[in-house]
Design a protein around this motif. Sequence first.
Motif, PDB file in Angstrom:
ATOM      1  N   TYR A 166       0.841  -1.197   0.000  1.00 27.81           N
ATOM      2  CA  TYR A 166       0.000   0.000   0.000  1.00 27.81           C
ATOM      3  C   TYR A 166       0.875   1.245   0.000  1.00 27.81           C
ATOM      4  N   HIS A 167       0.503   2.229  -0.830  1.00 24.04           N
ATOM      5  CA  HIS A 167       1.220   3.503  -0.875  1.00 24.04           C
ATOM      6  C   HIS A 167       0.308   4.582  -1.440  1.00 24.04           C
ATOM      7  N   TYR A 168       0.735   5.830  -1.278  1.00 28.47           N
ATOM      8  CA  TYR A 168      -0.048   6.982  -1.735  1.00 28.47           C
ATOM      9  C   TYR A 168       0.472   7.517  -3.066  1.00 28.47           C
ATOM     10  N   HIS A 169      -0.470   7.954  -3.920  1.00 33.62           N
ATOM     11  CA  HIS A 169      -0.152   8.650  -5.165  1.00 33.62           C
ATOM     12  C   HIS A 169      -0.752  10.056  -5.185  1.00 33.62           C
ATOM     13  N   ALA A 170      -1.495  10.395  -4.162  1.00 30.47           N
ATOM     14  CA  ALA A 170      -2.137  11.706  -4.057  1.00 30.47           C
ATOM     15  C   ALA A 170      -2.229  12.053  -2.577  1.00 30.47           C
ATOM     16  N   ALA A 171      -2.811  13.192  -2.254  1.00 27.12           N
ATOM     17  CA  ALA A 171      -2.886  13.616  -0.858  1.00 27.12           C
ATOM     18  C   ALA A 171      -3.483  12.514   0.013  1.00 27.12           C
ATOM     19  N   PRO A 172      -2.800  12.124   1.092  1.00 25.90           N
ATOM     20  CA  PRO A 172      -3.296  11.067   1.979  1.00 25.90           C
ATOM     21  C   PRO A 172      -4.381  11.594   2.914  1.00 25.90           C
ATOM     22  N   VAL A 173      -5.557  11.841   2.367  1.00 26.19           N
ATOM     23  CA  VAL A 173      -6.602  12.564   3.098  1.00 26.19           C
ATOM     24  C   VAL A 173      -7.090  11.826   4.338  1.00 26.19           C
ATOM     25  N   PRO A 220      10.268  27.364  -2.240  1.00 25.61           N
ATOM     26  CA  PRO A 220      11.196  27.688  -1.156  1.00 25.61           C
ATOM     27  C   PRO A 220      10.483  27.767   0.191  1.00 25.61           C
ATOM     28  N   ASP A 221      11.231  27.471   1.252  1.00 22.78           N
ATOM     29  CA  ASP A 221      10.679  27.484   2.603  1.00 22.78           C
ATOM     30  C   ASP A 221      11.664  28.170   3.541  1.00 22.78           C
ATOM     31  N   VAL A 222      11.164  29.040   4.414  1.00 23.23           N
ATOM     32  CA  VAL A 222      12.023  29.795   5.323  1.00 23.23           C
ATOM     33  C   VAL A 222      12.705  28.881   6.326  1.00 23.23           C
ATOM     34  N   GLN A 223      11.981  27.915   6.881  1.00 24.62           N
ATOM     35  CA  GLN A 223      12.531  27.054   7.921  1.00 24.62           C
ATOM     36  C   GLN A 223      13.450  25.961   7.381  1.00 24.62           C
ATOM     37  N   PHE A 224      13.008  25.273   6.322  1.00 27.20           N
ATOM     38  CA  PHE A 224      13.739  24.105   5.819  1.00 27.20           C
ATOM     39  C   PHE A 224      14.498  24.370   4.520  1.00 27.20           C
ATOM     40  N   GLY A 225      14.334  25.547   3.955  1.00 28.80           N
ATOM     41  CA  GLY A 225      14.991  25.863   2.688  1.00 28.80           C
ATOM     42  C   GLY A 225      14.134  25.563   1.482  1.00 28.80           C
ATOM     43  N   TYR A 226      13.303  24.533   1.595  1.00 30.23           N
ATOM     44  CA  TYR A 226      12.439  24.106   0.488  1.00 30.23           C
ATOM     45  C   TYR A 226      11.375  23.191   1.084  1.00 30.23           C
ATOM     46  N   ARG A 227      10.218  23.136   0.442  1.00 29.50           N
ATOM     47  CA  ARG A 227       9.154  22.234   0.880  1.00 29.50           C
ATOM     48  C   ARG A 227       8.293  21.808  -0.304  1.00 29.50           C
ATOM     49  N   TYR A 228       7.688  20.642  -0.174  1.00 33.15           N
ATOM     50  CA  TYR A 228       6.750  20.118  -1.167  1.00 33.15           C
ATOM     51  C   TYR A 228       5.316  20.297  -0.661  1.00 33.15           C
ATOM     52  N   HIS A 229       4.373  20.186  -1.605  1.00 26.45           N
ATOM     53  CA  HIS A 229       2.960  20.292  -1.259  1.00 26.45           C
ATOM     54  C   HIS A 229       2.135  19.240  -1.995  1.00 26.45           C
ATOM     55  N   THR A 230       0.967  18.945  -1.435  1.00 27.83           N
ATOM     56  CA  THR A 230      -0.060  18.247  -2.193  1.00 27.83           C
ATOM     57  C   THR A 230      -0.860  19.307  -2.928  1.00 27.83           C
ATOM     58  N   SER A 231      -1.670  18.880  -3.889  1.00 32.06           N
ATOM     59  CA  SER A 231      -2.478  19.829  -4.653  1.00 32.06           C
ATOM     60  C   SER A 231      -3.723  19.137  -5.185  1.00 32.06           C
ATOM     61  N   GLN A 232      -4.775  19.914  -5.403  1.00 36.64           N
ATOM     62  CA  GLN A 232      -6.023  19.365  -5.922  1.00 36.64           C
ATOM     63  C   GLN A 232      -5.875  18.902  -7.367  1.00 36.64           C
ATOM     64  N   ASP A 233      -5.049  19.574  -8.117  1.00 36.68           N
ATOM     65  CA  ASP A 233      -4.831  19.223  -9.518  1.00 36.68           C
ATOM     66  C   ASP A 233      -3.495  18.494  -9.676  1.00 36.68           C
ATOM     67  N   ALA A 234      -3.327  17.842 -10.820  1.00 38.57           N
ATOM     68  CA  ALA A 234      -2.070  17.144 -11.109  1.00 38.57           C
ATOM     69  C   ALA A 234      -0.905  18.126 -10.989  1.00 38.57           C
ATOM     70  N   PRO A 235       0.208  17.686 -10.372  1.00 33.04           N
ATOM     71  CA  PRO A 235       0.582  16.303 -10.065  1.00 33.04           C
ATOM     72  C   PRO A 235       0.136  15.778  -8.708  1.00 33.04           C
ATOM     73  N   TYR A 236      -0.732  16.493  -7.970  1.00 26.26           N
ATOM     74  CA  TYR A 236      -1.369  16.024  -6.741  1.00 26.26           C
ATOM     75  C   TYR A 236      -0.441  15.894  -5.536  1.00 26.26           C
ATOM     76  N   ILE A 237       0.811  15.543  -5.771  1.00 28.50           N
ATOM     77  CA  ILE A 237       1.757  15.253  -4.691  1.00 28.50           C
ATOM     78  C   ILE A 237       3.166  15.334  -5.290  1.00 28.50           C
ATOM     79  N   VAL A 238       4.180  15.015  -4.522  1.00 25.59           N
ATOM     80  CA  VAL A 238       5.560  15.065  -5.013  1.00 25.59           C
ATOM     81  C   VAL A 238       5.712  14.216  -6.280  1.00 25.59           C
TER      82      VAL A 238
END
Length: 332
Positions: A166-173, A220-238
């Motif tokens: 089992y694994h995720y391909h989109a936001a793990p809601v 870019p992210d102030v704390q970590f330098g960079y960050r990823y996001h989920t999204s409603q539209d493709a590509p949905y996740i990293v």
Amino acid sequence: MNIALHRDTKTLKTGAGLLLISACVGIGGATAAQAHDDHCAAIAGSVVDAGFADSVTVTCSDTHATIRSDTYPDHDLMTGITGTNEQVPVPADYAAPVILVPELGDTPLTRDAALGVAVNGVPIYDYTGGGEMSQTDLAHHQAQHDTVQTGQLDICGGHAGRGDDYHYHAAPVCMIAQMDNAGPNAVIGWAFDGFPIYGDTNPDGSVIADGVLDVCNGQPDVQFGYRYHTSQDAPYIVQCLMGVVADFDALPRVAPLVAAAGGGATPGRPPQGGVEGLVYSEDENGQRRMDYRYAGEDYYIRYAPAATQGCYDFETKTVTNAGALQSGEYCR
């Protein structure tokens, strides 16, 4: 929660148990050693704060935080899938390595396996279903391989892959709904390059403007330098990694099921047009079953832990095997 650093350390007591922190003193507030230890604490803390410390462990070495789990989450599984590949979720020991001193690179990295891991220990893949993503594919959407648009994912954003993992391909809601600290500022996972993954908004809750996220679904992210996001539209996740990963080709994969009598399990293939009424369940005795209908006929996959540790007794009637009844013992 198990957190350990393999250097000279001092021990601090936390609500999660023992947290070992380097005794190195920072120069100007942040030596490499301090940055390493802060990142270890942040990764471990994200698991604890989310409430998954009972099922996920984090162990830090000189280079990586290893997030270990059985990849079998405590939320609804497989419900809502129509484009099933006739694979089922079988627990698997999985150790996900997250770099502790992340560094942005020059070339996005992608592969036909996990790119990161959620805070509940479940691997995170890109949005394509069978490793179709390549470097040249990053710039355009592959609708024919989109696991969301082709009905391959359950209502929780995941499914069982070719290795019956089992694994995720989109936001793990469903996982997000379970998190003790659910909210825009909660880290929901970590990419293998060491950068965190957040939900659909910025950590302060503000909307991410169109065009801000890059090809890997990050910014870019102030704390970590960079960050990823989920999204409603493709590509949905990293969908790729922006950080440097020296051992990228050696990143772990879940071991596939192998027949106890020899030979591997036959990967399923999505029935043409999709299935109906797919339901997955597990009873108090560990018996698991996935039932569904295709072209007016009932099909199923049933399995339960076998006498041999790490093995499962299967009984199946699948579209892939033309409805023939099959049984056997399969192991990781």
